[in-house]
Design an enzyme around this catalytic site. Structure first.
Site, short mmCIF file in Angstrom:
data_model
loop_
_atom_site.label_atom_id
_atom_site.label_comp_id
_atom_site.label_asym_id
_atom_site.label_seq_id
_atom_site.Cartn_x
_atom_site.Cartn_y
_atom_site.Cartn_z
N LYS A 53 46.71 36.70 52.95
CA LYS A 53 44.91 36.36 51.46
C LYS A 53 45.47 35.32 51.94
CE LYS A 53 42.60 39.21 49.52
NZ LYS A 53 41.96 40.40 50.30
N GLY A 113 31.02 51.54 40.11
CA GLY A 113 30.52 50.73 41.23
C GLY A 113 30.08 50.68 41.69
N GLY A 141 28.50 48.41 44.64
CA GLY A 141 27.99 46.71 45.37
C GLY A 141 28.21 47.21 46.76
N VAL A 152 30.47 48.13 48.51
CA VAL A 152 30.89 49.47 49.26
C VAL A 152 30.46 50.87 48.65
CG1 VAL A 152 32.84 51.25 49.74
CG2 VAL A 152 32.96 47.97 50.03
P1 NAD Z 1 31.61 44.30 45.91
O1 NAD Z 1 31.78 42.71 45.05
O2 NAD Z 1 29.91 44.08 46.28
O3 NAD Z 1 30.54 45.33 44.36
C1 NAD Z 1 32.00 45.30 43.17
C2 NAD Z 1 30.86 46.42 42.43
O4 NAD Z 1 32.28 46.63 41.65
C3 NAD Z 1 29.35 44.85 42.24
O5 NAD Z 1 28.57 46.11 42.13
C4 NAD Z 1 29.82 45.11 40.33
O6 NAD Z 1 29.23 44.80 39.82
C5 NAD Z 1 30.67 46.23 39.88
N1 NAD Z 1 31.52 46.48 38.68
C6 NAD Z 1 32.54 45.50 37.73
N2 NAD Z 1 33.27 45.74 37.36
C7 NAD Z 1 32.72 47.44 37.16
C8 NAD Z 1 32.87 48.01 36.17
N3 NAD Z 1 34.19 47.34 34.89
N4 NAD Z 1 32.48 49.06 36.20
C9 NAD Z 1 31.21 49.83 36.90
N5 NAD Z 1 31.46 48.69 38.28
C10 NAD Z 1 31.97 47.37 38.23
O7 NAD Z 1 32.38 44.85 46.50
P2 NAD Z 1 32.48 45.94 47.30
O8 NAD Z 1 32.74 44.73 48.90
O9 NAD Z 1 31.36 46.70 48.00
O10 NAD Z 1 34.51 46.27 47.22
C11 NAD Z 1 34.49 46.78 46.01
C12 NAD Z 1 35.80 46.87 45.89
O11 NAD Z 1 37.11 47.42 47.41
C13 NAD Z 1 36.83 45.26 46.08
O12 NAD Z 1 37.67 46.10 44.78
C14 NAD Z 1 37.18 45.26 47.51
O13 NAD Z 1 38.82 44.68 46.84
C15 NAD Z 1 37.37 46.37 47.56
N6 NAD Z 1 37.47 46.54 49.69
C16 NAD Z 1 36.91 46.09 49.74
C17 NAD Z 1 36.30 45.47 51.33
C18 NAD Z 1 34.75 46.12 51.87
O14 NAD Z 1 35.13 45.28 53.05
N7 NAD Z 1 34.16 45.17 51.41
C19 NAD Z 1 37.38 46.52 51.63
C20 NAD Z 1 37.95 46.40 51.31
C21 NAD Z 1 38.38 46.63 49.83
#
Ligand code: NAD
Length: 349
Positions: A80, A175, A177, A179
């Site tokens: 990481k 969330g 975002g 995912v």
């Molecule tokens: P992202 O940044 O696109 O989305 C995260 C979302 O969570 C955002 O829309 C943000 O506004 C929202 N958020 C933040 N604080 C919040 C709260 N208190 N309550 C509700 N919503 C809140 O990230 P992502 O790529 O969608 O990833 C989401 C999670 O999954 C992260 O923890 C990331 O580490 C994990 N993850 C992602 C991937 C990937 O391929 N993108 C892979 C493995 C793990």
């Protein structure tokens, strides 16, 4: 603090501190296991409270990547990168050029990509300096992650409620975002009833308009009456404050490090809530990155994604047989696989 006595130190093989005064870049790269292959893990950027918080994060996340890799049937050592501090907009490109040069100095022994705090544009900037940044291959990581979480929800429902169908199941998605939004879309298509929350008003408005999902206050999403609570935003959402309020029978989502502390895994089990260990449920992103590194096609990704459900079921069975929380059973299994995978065991370097 002596690094070797750090509570998150797990015999990490290499930790590199990076500084580039010209751009203001400060970063740490941890390679938990190197083996014969590139070590793999995303690059995250945050306003950490200080270096010790960043160090704890990179040690934990890189170890988690090794666990994720072996449990998904891959044999990449985990790694990481964390960047300390979000630069002003005008300095952002210079900082990511410097980070790209730092990644290049590993000569391919460390492969990275987008993680929390980075945009696809930041990755494009890094790619001007190094070819060792993985991008989208046959499938975007967030898409693969959402599909993997859906597999995990189904395996957990089958275990807990005797059937993996999603029709009429209620799922609370925290969330919306990359995912969470895609997961919500998949679940709606499967006939599930989705309730969701996000702190970002635009994301919420879009999901309500495009998917017709019910929206609740971010403070209330974990406490919804639903079969499944799916954390797809932040880590540490299963904590002393939230634990007693969770009404779901399954917790399965994409966020990394969902349990604030290991004891919260035991507490969930004590309340009869089945927890799908995060690094299995969210392995889709790594699977997509591996496909990019190994030039694999979409059918290979699908095959790996379909393996996540059986992998979880094995963990659930083991947890029950040993009387352990599911997270502890997964860690134990992962450590066994890591011991088998050690240096020199990987087939293709
Ligand atoms: P992202 O940044 O696109 O989305 C995260 C979302 O969570 C955002 O829309 C943000 O506004 C929202 N958020 C933040 N604080 C919040 C709260 N208190 N309550 C509700 N919503 C809140 O990230 P992502 O790529 O969608 O990833 C989401 C999670 O999954 C992260 O923890 C990331 O580490 C994990 N993850 C992602 C991937 C990937 O391929 N993108 C892979 C493995 C793990």
């Amino acid at each position: 603090m002596d690094l070797r006595t750090h509570p998150d130190f797990d015999d990490h093989e290499e930790i590199t501190f990076i500084a580039d005064p010209a751009s203001g870049l400060q970063a740490i790269v941890a390679r938990h296991r190197i083996w014969n292959s590139p070590s793999v893990g995303g690059c995250r950027m945050r306003d950490y409270a200080g270096e010790s918080e960043a160090l704890a994060d990179v040690l934990r996340l890189s170890r988690g990547m090794t666990y994720k890799s072996v449990m998904a049937g891959l044999d990449y050592g985990g790694a990481k990168a964390v960047i300390l501090g979000v630069p002003p907009a005008e300095g952002r490109a210079a900082l990511f050029r410097a980070m790209g040069r730092a990644v290049d100095r590993f000569r391919g022994g460390f492969r990275t990509g987008v993680d929390v705090g980075l945009t696809p544009e930041d990755v494009v900037v890094m790619k001007t300096q190094t070819r060792f940044v993985a991008g989208a291959g046959a499938m975007a990581p967030a898409e693969a992650t959402a599909l993997g979480v859906r597999e995990s929800i189904k395996a957990s429902l089958a275990r807990r409620l005797g059937s993996d169908h999603l029709r009429s199941r209620r799922v609370a998605v925290q969330g919306l975002g990359k995912v969470g939004r895609r997961l919500a879309e998949l679940l709606v298509a499967d006939g599930a009833s989705v309730v969701a929350a996000d702190v970002n008003r635009d994301s919420v408005a879009q999901a309500r308009r495009d998917l017709g999902v019910e929206i609740v206050d971010p403070e209330a999403i974990h406490a919804q009456a639903a079969e499944v609570f799916s954390p797809c935003a932040l880590g540490a959402v299963i904590n002393d404050a939230s634990l007693g309020e969770i009404r779901a029978t399954v917790v399965a989502g994409s966020a990394n490090n969902q349990l604030a502390e290991p004891r919260h895994g035991a507490a969930l089990a004590g309340r009869g809530i089945l927890y799908a260990p995060d690094y299995i449920a969210n392995a889709g992103g790594l699977i997509a990155v591996a496909a990019d590194l190994e030039d694999k096609r979409e059918d290979w990704i699908w095959q790996k994604l379909r393996g996540l459900g059986p992998s979880l079921t094995r963990v659930f069975e083991r947890a029950e047989a040993l009387g352990l929380p599911t997270a502890a059973a997964a860690d134990r299994l992962a450590r066994e696989l890591i011991a088998e995978t050690g240096p020199g065991q990987r087939s293709a370097a």
